[in-house]
Design a protein around this motif. Structure first.
Motif, PDB file in Angstrom:
ATOM      1  N   TRP A 217       2.437   8.270 -16.336  1.00 53.72           N
ATOM      2  CA  TRP A 217       3.871   8.565 -16.336  1.00 53.72           C
ATOM      3  C   TRP A 217       4.470   8.312 -17.720  1.00 53.72           C
ATOM      4  O   TRP A 217       5.236   9.129 -18.243  1.00 53.72           O
ATOM      5  CB  TRP A 217       4.540   7.717 -15.267  1.00 53.72           C
ATOM      6  N   GLN A 218       4.098   7.197 -18.349  1.00 56.95           N
ATOM      7  CA  GLN A 218       4.635   6.868 -19.667  1.00 56.95           C
ATOM      8  C   GLN A 218       4.125   7.843 -20.738  1.00 56.95           C
ATOM      9  O   GLN A 218       4.854   8.177 -21.663  1.00 56.95           O
ATOM     10  CB  GLN A 218       4.277   5.428 -20.045  1.00 56.95           C
ATOM     11  N   GLU A 219       2.881   8.280 -20.629  1.00 55.99           N
ATOM     12  CA  GLU A 219       2.359   9.266 -21.577  1.00 55.99           C
ATOM     13  C   GLU A 219       3.107  10.594 -21.455  1.00 55.99           C
ATOM     14  O   GLU A 219       3.397  11.232 -22.465  1.00 55.99           O
ATOM     15  CB  GLU A 219       0.871   9.484 -21.334  1.00 55.99           C
ATOM     16  N   ARG A 220       3.417  10.995 -20.241  1.00 57.51           N
ATOM     17  CA  ARG A 220       4.202  12.224 -20.063  1.00 57.51           C
ATOM     18  C   ARG A 220       5.610  12.067 -20.616  1.00 57.51           C
ATOM     19  O   ARG A 220       6.156  12.993 -21.213  1.00 57.51           O
ATOM     20  CB  ARG A 220       4.264  12.605 -18.581  1.00 57.51           C
ATOM     21  N   ARG A 221       6.213  10.905 -20.417  1.00 56.05           N
ATOM     22  CA  ARG A 221       7.562  10.664 -20.950  1.00 56.05           C
ATOM     23  C   ARG A 221       7.552  10.669 -22.475  1.00 56.05           C
ATOM     24  O   ARG A 221       8.446  11.208 -23.110  1.00 56.05           O
ATOM     25  CB  ARG A 221       8.111   9.329 -20.449  1.00 56.05           C
TER      26      ARG A 221
ATOM     27  N   GLY B 160      -2.738   2.811 -13.613  1.00 53.76           N
ATOM     28  CA  GLY B 160      -3.090   4.144 -14.089  1.00 53.76           C
ATOM     29  C   GLY B 160      -1.962   5.142 -13.921  1.00 53.76           C
ATOM     30  O   GLY B 160      -1.708   5.973 -14.808  1.00 53.76           O
ATOM     31  N   THR B 161      -1.258   5.062 -12.811  1.00 57.21           N
ATOM     32  CA  THR B 161      -0.104   5.944 -12.589  1.00 57.21           C
ATOM     33  C   THR B 161       0.996   5.645 -13.589  1.00 57.21           C
ATOM     34  O   THR B 161       1.608   6.563 -14.147  1.00 57.21           O
ATOM     35  CB  THR B 161       0.423   5.781 -11.153  1.00 57.21           C
ATOM     36  N   PHE B 162       1.252   4.367 -13.837  1.00 61.76           N
ATOM     37  CA  PHE B 162       2.285   3.989 -14.790  1.00 61.76           C
ATOM     38  C   PHE B 162       1.942   4.504 -16.183  1.00 61.76           C
ATOM     39  O   PHE B 162       2.810   5.047 -16.874  1.00 61.76           O
ATOM     40  CB  PHE B 162       2.466   2.469 -14.803  1.00 61.76           C
TER      41      PHE B 162
ATOM     42  N   ALA C 267       5.520  12.252 -24.378  1.00 58.77           N
ATOM     43  CA  ALA C 267       5.271  13.622 -24.856  1.00 58.77           C
ATOM     44  C   ALA C 267       6.473  14.539 -24.602  1.00 58.77           C
ATOM     45  O   ALA C 267       6.473  15.695 -25.032  1.00 58.77           O
ATOM     46  CB  ALA C 267       4.043  14.197 -24.175  1.00 58.77           C
ATOM     47  N   GLY C 268       7.495  14.017 -23.927  1.00 55.53           N
ATOM     48  CA  GLY C 268       8.688  14.804 -23.638  1.00 55.53           C
ATOM     49  C   GLY C 268       8.518  15.787 -22.503  1.00 55.53           C
ATOM     50  O   GLY C 268       9.294  16.717 -22.358  1.00 55.53           O
ATOM     51  N   LEU C 269       7.524  15.567 -21.674  1.00 60.85           N
ATOM     52  CA  LEU C 269       7.284  16.463 -20.538  1.00 60.85           C
ATOM     53  C   LEU C 269       8.066  16.059 -19.295  1.00 60.85           C
ATOM     54  O   LEU C 269       8.086  16.777 -18.324  1.00 60.85           O
ATOM     55  CB  LEU C 269       5.780  16.495 -20.198  1.00 60.85           C
ATOM     56  N   GLU C 270       8.685  14.906 -19.362  1.00 58.00           N
ATOM     57  CA  GLU C 270       9.460  14.427 -18.214  1.00 58.00           C
ATOM     58  C   GLU C 270      10.790  13.893 -18.647  1.00 58.00           C
ATOM     59  O   GLU C 270      10.972  13.275 -19.642  1.00 58.00           O
ATOM     60  CB  GLU C 270       8.647  13.341 -17.493  1.00 58.00           C
TER      61      GLU C 270
ATOM     62  N   THR D 150       0.829  -1.213   0.000  1.00 57.34           N
ATOM     63  CA  THR D 150       0.000   0.000   0.000  1.00 57.34           C
ATOM     64  C   THR D 150       0.854   1.251   0.000  1.00 57.34           C
ATOM     65  O   THR D 150       0.635   2.180  -0.794  1.00 57.34           O
ATOM     66  CB  THR D 150      -0.943  -0.002   1.218  1.00 57.34           C
ATOM     67  N   VAL D 151       1.854   1.296   0.854  1.00 60.73           N
ATOM     68  CA  VAL D 151       2.722   2.475   0.936  1.00 60.73           C
ATOM     69  C   VAL D 151       3.491   2.667  -0.368  1.00 60.73           C
ATOM     70  O   VAL D 151       3.643   3.802  -0.851  1.00 60.73           O
ATOM     71  CB  VAL D 151       3.670   2.363   2.150  1.00 60.73           C
ATOM     72  N   LEU D 152       3.955   1.585  -0.975  1.00 63.80           N
ATOM     73  CA  LEU D 152       4.691   1.699  -2.241  1.00 63.80           C
ATOM     74  C   LEU D 152       3.798   2.224  -3.366  1.00 63.80           C
ATOM     75  O   LEU D 152       4.211   3.118  -4.127  1.00 63.80           O
ATOM     76  CB  LEU D 152       5.289   0.343  -2.634  1.00 63.80           C
ATOM     77  N   VAL D 153       2.586   1.705  -3.487  1.00 60.90           N
ATOM     78  CA  VAL D 153       1.690   2.153  -4.557  1.00 60.90           C
ATOM     79  C   VAL D 153       1.258   3.599  -4.330  1.00 60.90           C
ATOM     80  O   VAL D 153       1.254   4.405  -5.266  1.00 60.90           O
ATOM     81  CB  VAL D 153       0.471   1.213  -4.680  1.00 60.90           C
ATOM     82  N   VAL D 154       0.916   3.950  -3.099  1.00 55.66           N
ATOM     83  CA  VAL D 154       0.517   5.325  -2.806  1.00 55.66           C
ATOM     84  C   VAL D 154       1.682   6.281  -3.050  1.00 55.66           C
ATOM     85  O   VAL D 154       1.517   7.345  -3.649  1.00 55.66           O
ATOM     86  CB  VAL D 154      -0.020   5.433  -1.362  1.00 55.66           C
ATOM     87  N   GLY D 155       2.873   5.892  -2.642  1.00 56.14           N
ATOM     88  CA  GLY D 155       4.051   6.722  -2.899  1.00 56.14           C
ATOM     89  C   GLY D 155       4.333   6.885  -4.379  1.00 56.14           C
ATOM     90  O   GLY D 155       4.652   7.988  -4.844  1.00 56.14           O
ATOM     91  N   PHE D 156       4.202   5.801  -5.145  1.00 58.49           N
ATOM     92  CA  PHE D 156       4.408   5.865  -6.588  1.00 58.49           C
ATOM     93  C   PHE D 156       3.390   6.797  -7.243  1.00 58.49           C
ATOM     94  O   PHE D 156       3.731   7.583  -8.128  1.00 58.49           O
ATOM     95  CB  PHE D 156       4.314   4.454  -7.185  1.00 58.49           C
ATOM     96  N   ALA D 157       2.141   6.724  -6.791  1.00 53.81           N
ATOM     97  CA  ALA D 157       1.101   7.585  -7.361  1.00 53.81           C
ATOM     98  C   ALA D 157       1.371   9.054  -7.049  1.00 53.81           C
ATOM     99  O   ALA D 157       1.176   9.919  -7.901  1.00 53.81           O
ATOM    100  CB  ALA D 157      -0.274   7.173  -6.840  1.00 53.81           C
ATOM    101  N   PHE D 158       1.836   9.345  -5.849  1.00 51.78           N
ATOM    102  CA  PHE D 158       2.150  10.731  -5.519  1.00 51.78           C
ATOM    103  C   PHE D 158       3.415  11.217  -6.222  1.00 51.78           C
ATOM    104  O   PHE D 158       3.555  12.399  -6.504  1.00 51.78           O
ATOM    105  CB  PHE D 158       2.297  10.910  -4.005  1.00 51.78           C
ATOM    106  N   TRP D 159       4.319  10.305  -6.523  1.00 47.88           N
ATOM    107  CA  TRP D 159       5.580  10.674  -7.165  1.00 47.88           C
ATOM    108  C   TRP D 159       5.408  10.898  -8.661  1.00 47.88           C
ATOM    109  O   TRP D 159       5.879  11.897  -9.218  1.00 47.88           O
ATOM    110  CB  TRP D 159       6.613   9.590  -6.885  1.00 47.88           C
ATOM    111  N   LYS D 160       4.715   9.986  -9.334  1.00 42.44           N
ATOM    112  CA  LYS D 160       4.643  10.025 -10.795  1.00 42.44           C
ATOM    113  C   LYS D 160       3.252  10.294 -11.358  1.00 42.44           C
ATOM    114  O   LYS D 160       3.103  10.486 -12.560  1.00 42.44           O
ATOM    115  CB  LYS D 160       5.148   8.705 -11.386  1.00 42.44           C
TER     116      LYS D 160
END
Length: 142
Positions: free
Chosen positions: A133-137, A128-130, A139-142, A14-24
């Motif tokens: 994140w990949q769509e932003r990458r 969904g977070t992944f 598009a060159g936004l990250e 839970t902590v890993l998924v929540v952290g990943f969602a807040f990070w990316k």
């Protein structure tokens, strides 16, 4: 609360998924992850371990609020993962309703469905977070 190995592993996931969602993640992922994290913590606080076979009204309330948050995300954001997360959370709420209307599933099957559907919500948030994140990458936004 965190007295078994199973619950400790679940807490780490839970902590890993929540952290990943807040990070990316973007706003919908952060809202869902924040609501899930708060709901997970609240359910640990209000859980009545002595009442295994009765209706736990406080747990039902936490799960209904989480269903409302996810339902609002389905309505406001146009992302596919929100539908899956909401469907999994609806399974959790319907498990409570089954107990409420006196269908009386066995305690082990009741908790199995609730735990498995909870992990389904986490998987939907992580996927969904992944994707975001990949769509932003791409598009060159990250």
């Amino acid at each position: 609360m965190l007295d078994t190995l199973y619950s400790q592993i679940g807490a780490v996931i839970t902590v890993l998924v929540v952290g990943f969602a807040f990070w990316k993640g973007e706003e919908p992922e952060k809202i869902a992850a924040g609501a899930y994290g708060l709901g997970w913590f609240a359910s640990m606080l209000v859980q009545d371990d002595g009442n295994l076979y009765g209706i736990q009204w406080s747990m039902l309330a936490v799960d209904v609020v989480m269903l409302g948050v996810l339902g609002a995300l389905v309505w406001k954001s146009r992302r596919g993962w929100t539908v899956w997360a909401t469907a999994m959370q609806l399974l959790v709420v319907m498990s409570h309703v089954m107990t409420l209307v006196d269908v009386r599933p066995s305690a082990s099957s009741f908790y199995f469905v609730i735990n498995l559907a909870g992990y389904g919500v986490l998987v939907a948030i992580a996927v969904g977070t992944f994707w975001t994140w990949q769509e932003r990458r791409a598009a060159g936004l990250e």
